[in-house]
Write a protein that holds these residues in place. Sequence first.
Motif, mmCIF file in Angstrom:
data_model
loop_
_atom_site.group_PDB
_atom_site.id
_atom_site.type_symbol
_atom_site.label_atom_id
_atom_site.label_comp_id
_atom_site.label_asym_id
_atom_site.label_seq_id
_atom_site.Cartn_x
_atom_site.Cartn_y
_atom_site.Cartn_z
ATOM 1 N N UNK A 81 -2.998 35.036 2.432
ATOM 2 C CA UNK A 81 -2.316 34.279 1.380
ATOM 3 C C UNK A 81 -1.108 33.511 1.883
ATOM 4 N N UNK A 82 -0.476 34.002 2.945
ATOM 5 C CA UNK A 82 0.712 33.334 3.463
ATOM 6 C C UNK A 82 0.401 32.171 4.412
ATOM 7 N N UNK A 83 -0.868 31.998 4.743
ATOM 8 C CA UNK A 83 -1.234 30.868 5.599
ATOM 9 C C UNK A 83 -1.089 29.559 4.804
ATOM 10 N N UNK A 84 -0.654 28.525 5.512
ATOM 11 C CA UNK A 84 -0.475 27.230 4.835
ATOM 12 C C UNK A 84 -1.814 26.591 4.495
ATOM 13 N N UNK A 85 -2.748 26.691 5.421
ATOM 14 C CA UNK A 85 -4.054 26.059 5.223
ATOM 15 C C UNK A 85 -5.061 27.109 4.731
ATOM 16 N N UNK A 86 -4.829 27.638 3.533
ATOM 17 C CA UNK A 86 -5.614 28.766 3.045
ATOM 18 C C UNK A 86 -7.072 28.398 2.795
ATOM 19 N N UNK A 87 -7.356 27.178 2.385
ATOM 20 C CA UNK A 87 -8.740 26.777 2.088
ATOM 21 C C UNK A 87 -9.633 26.817 3.317
ATOM 22 N N UNK A 88 -9.074 26.460 4.446
ATOM 23 C CA UNK A 88 -9.892 26.424 5.666
ATOM 24 C C UNK A 88 -9.895 27.748 6.419
ATOM 25 N N UNK A 89 -9.074 28.699 5.999
ATOM 26 C CA UNK A 89 -9.003 29.959 6.746
ATOM 27 C C UNK A 89 -9.801 31.090 6.090
ATOM 28 N N UNK A 90 -10.171 30.941 4.832
ATOM 29 C CA UNK A 90 -10.974 31.988 4.173
ATOM 30 C C UNK A 90 -12.446 31.697 4.402
ATOM 31 N N UNK A 91 -13.142 32.671 4.928
ATOM 32 C CA UNK A 91 -14.577 32.555 5.159
ATOM 33 C C UNK A 91 -15.288 33.727 4.496
#
Length: 157
Positions: A81-91
Amino acid sequence: MLSYIFSFLVLLSFWLVLSGHFHTLLIVLALLSSLIVVYLTNDMFFPNKKVNLKLIVKIFLYVPLLLKEIILSNIQILKILLRKDIRNTINPIMVEFEPKVKSDIGVTLLGNSITLTPGTVTIFASDKQFLVHAIDKGFESGIYSLQEKVEEVEKAI
Protein backbone atom coordinates in the motif's frame (compact mmCIF):
# COMPACT_ATOMS: atom_id res chain seq x y z
CA MET A 1 -17.62 -36.08 31.97
CA LEU A 2 -14.12 -34.66 31.51
CA SER A 3 -15.05 -33.46 28.02
CA TYR A 4 -18.01 -31.51 29.44
CA ILE A 5 -15.87 -29.89 32.12
CA PHE A 6 -13.12 -29.03 29.65
CA SER A 7 -15.58 -27.55 27.13
CA PHE A 8 -17.29 -25.54 29.86
CA LEU A 9 -14.01 -24.10 31.14
CA VAL A 10 -12.79 -23.20 27.65
CA LEU A 11 -16.07 -21.49 26.72
CA LEU A 12 -16.32 -19.62 30.02
CA SER A 13 -12.70 -18.46 29.81
CA PHE A 14 -13.17 -17.38 26.21
CA TRP A 15 -16.30 -15.45 27.12
CA LEU A 16 -14.64 -13.72 30.08
CA VAL A 17 -11.52 -12.78 28.11
CA LEU A 18 -13.49 -11.35 25.18
CA SER A 19 -16.12 -9.52 27.22
CA GLY A 20 -13.75 -7.87 29.68
CA HIS A 21 -16.69 -7.27 32.05
CA PHE A 22 -16.79 -8.89 35.47
CA HIS A 23 -20.14 -7.78 36.92
CA THR A 24 -22.05 -10.41 38.86
CA LEU A 25 -25.00 -10.49 36.47
CA LEU A 26 -22.74 -10.90 33.42
CA ILE A 27 -20.73 -13.67 35.08
CA VAL A 28 -23.93 -15.54 35.97
CA LEU A 29 -25.13 -15.15 32.36
CA ALA A 30 -21.74 -16.39 31.13
CA LEU A 31 -22.00 -19.45 33.38
CA LEU A 32 -25.53 -20.22 32.17
CA SER A 33 -24.79 -19.67 28.49
CA SER A 34 -21.61 -21.77 28.72
CA LEU A 35 -23.56 -24.61 30.36
CA ILE A 36 -26.25 -24.49 27.69
CA VAL A 37 -23.75 -24.40 24.82
CA VAL A 38 -21.75 -27.30 26.30
CA TYR A 39 -24.93 -29.35 26.76
CA LEU A 40 -26.06 -28.72 23.16
CA THR A 41 -22.73 -29.03 21.34
CA ASN A 42 -20.48 -31.39 23.30
CA ASP A 43 -21.09 -34.22 20.83
CA MET A 44 -19.80 -31.98 18.07
CA PHE A 45 -16.45 -31.27 19.77
CA PHE A 46 -15.90 -34.66 21.39
CA PRO A 47 -17.80 -37.29 19.39
CA ASN A 48 -16.23 -40.21 21.27
CA LYS A 49 -16.45 -38.38 24.65
CA LYS A 50 -12.66 -38.39 25.04
CA VAL A 51 -10.47 -35.34 25.46
CA ASN A 52 -7.44 -35.48 23.16
CA LEU A 53 -4.86 -33.55 25.19
CA LYS A 54 -2.22 -33.88 22.47
CA LEU A 55 -4.58 -32.18 19.98
CA ILE A 56 -5.42 -29.41 22.44
CA VAL A 57 -1.73 -28.73 23.07
CA LYS A 58 -1.02 -28.68 19.31
CA ILE A 59 -3.84 -26.19 18.74
CA PHE A 60 -2.57 -23.93 21.54
CA LEU A 61 0.90 -24.06 19.95
CA TYR A 62 -0.60 -23.35 16.54
CA VAL A 63 -2.34 -20.11 17.58
CA PRO A 64 0.91 -18.10 18.10
CA LEU A 65 2.22 -19.35 14.74
CA LEU A 66 -1.00 -18.23 13.06
CA LEU A 67 -0.76 -14.83 14.76
CA LYS A 68 2.82 -14.51 13.48
CA GLU A 69 1.66 -15.23 9.91
CA ILE A 70 -1.16 -12.69 10.27
CA ILE A 71 1.29 -10.02 11.46
CA LEU A 72 3.76 -10.79 8.65
CA SER A 73 0.96 -10.59 6.08
CA ASN A 74 -0.18 -7.27 7.50
CA ILE A 75 3.34 -5.91 7.10
CA GLN A 76 3.46 -7.23 3.53
CA ILE A 77 0.10 -5.56 2.75
CA LEU A 78 1.34 -2.30 4.29
CA LYS A 79 4.46 -2.39 2.09
CA ILE A 80 2.29 -2.86 -0.99
CA LEU A 81 0.00 0.00 0.00
CA LEU A 82 2.89 2.38 0.62
CA ARG A 83 4.32 1.93 -2.87
CA LYS A 84 3.78 4.91 -5.16
CA ASP A 85 3.07 2.83 -8.24
CA ILE A 86 0.55 0.50 -6.60
CA ARG A 87 -1.32 -0.42 -9.80
CA ASN A 88 1.74 -1.91 -11.44
CA THR A 89 3.07 -3.65 -8.33
CA ILE A 90 0.04 -5.79 -7.38
CA ASN A 91 -0.09 -9.09 -9.22
CA PRO A 92 -3.09 -11.04 -7.92
CA ILE A 93 -2.88 -14.79 -8.46
CA MET A 94 -4.95 -17.90 -7.90
CA VAL A 95 -3.06 -20.66 -6.08
CA GLU A 96 -4.32 -24.20 -6.62
CA PHE A 97 -2.81 -27.10 -4.74
CA GLU A 98 -3.56 -30.52 -3.35
CA PRO A 99 -3.55 -30.23 0.45
CA LYS A 100 -1.51 -32.53 2.63
CA VAL A 101 -4.24 -32.38 5.29
CA LYS A 102 -7.05 -34.87 4.78
CA SER A 103 -9.32 -34.70 7.84
CA ASP A 104 -12.33 -32.39 8.12
CA ILE A 105 -10.68 -30.57 11.03
CA GLY A 106 -7.44 -30.13 9.06
CA VAL A 107 -9.19 -28.84 5.92
CA THR A 108 -11.35 -26.45 7.96
CA LEU A 109 -8.40 -25.20 10.01
CA LEU A 110 -6.26 -24.63 6.91
CA GLY A 111 -9.04 -22.89 4.97
CA ASN A 112 -9.92 -20.58 7.84
CA SER A 113 -6.27 -19.85 8.62
CA ILE A 114 -5.60 -18.83 5.01
CA THR A 115 -8.65 -16.57 4.99
CA LEU A 116 -7.69 -15.01 8.34
CA THR A 117 -4.32 -14.06 6.89
CA PRO A 118 -4.62 -10.66 5.15
CA GLY A 119 -4.12 -10.73 1.39
CA THR A 120 -5.44 -14.27 0.91
CA VAL A 121 -8.92 -15.76 0.65
CA THR A 122 -9.79 -19.43 0.42
CA ILE A 123 -12.14 -19.81 -2.54
CA PHE A 124 -12.56 -23.59 -2.45
CA ALA A 125 -11.42 -26.16 0.09
CA SER A 126 -11.61 -29.94 0.15
CA ASP A 127 -9.32 -32.80 1.05
CA LYS A 128 -8.37 -33.11 -2.64
CA GLN A 129 -8.05 -29.49 -3.77
CA PHE A 130 -7.59 -25.97 -2.43
CA LEU A 131 -8.13 -22.82 -4.46
CA VAL A 132 -6.85 -19.61 -2.88
CA HIS A 133 -6.82 -16.03 -4.13
CA ALA A 134 -3.71 -14.08 -3.14
CA ILE A 135 -3.26 -10.35 -3.65
CA ASP A 136 0.35 -10.89 -4.73
CA LYS A 137 2.68 -13.75 -5.65
CA GLY A 138 4.68 -13.10 -2.47
CA PHE A 139 1.84 -14.54 -0.39
CA GLU A 140 2.09 -17.99 -1.97
CA SER A 141 4.91 -19.14 0.29
CA GLY A 142 2.87 -18.18 3.38
CA ILE A 143 0.05 -20.45 2.20
CA TYR A 144 2.39 -23.44 2.04
CA SER A 145 3.90 -22.50 5.39
CA LEU A 146 0.44 -22.54 6.99
CA GLN A 147 -0.24 -25.91 5.39
CA GLU A 148 2.82 -27.44 7.06
CA LYS A 149 1.77 -26.07 10.45
CA VAL A 150 -1.80 -27.35 10.10
CA GLU A 151 -0.40 -30.72 9.06
CA GLU A 152 1.43 -30.88 12.42
CA VAL A 153 -1.85 -30.19 14.23
CA GLU A 154 -3.63 -32.85 12.19
CA LYS A 155 -1.08 -35.49 13.21
CA ALA A 156 -2.39 -35.21 16.78
CA ILE A 157 -5.92 -36.22 15.77
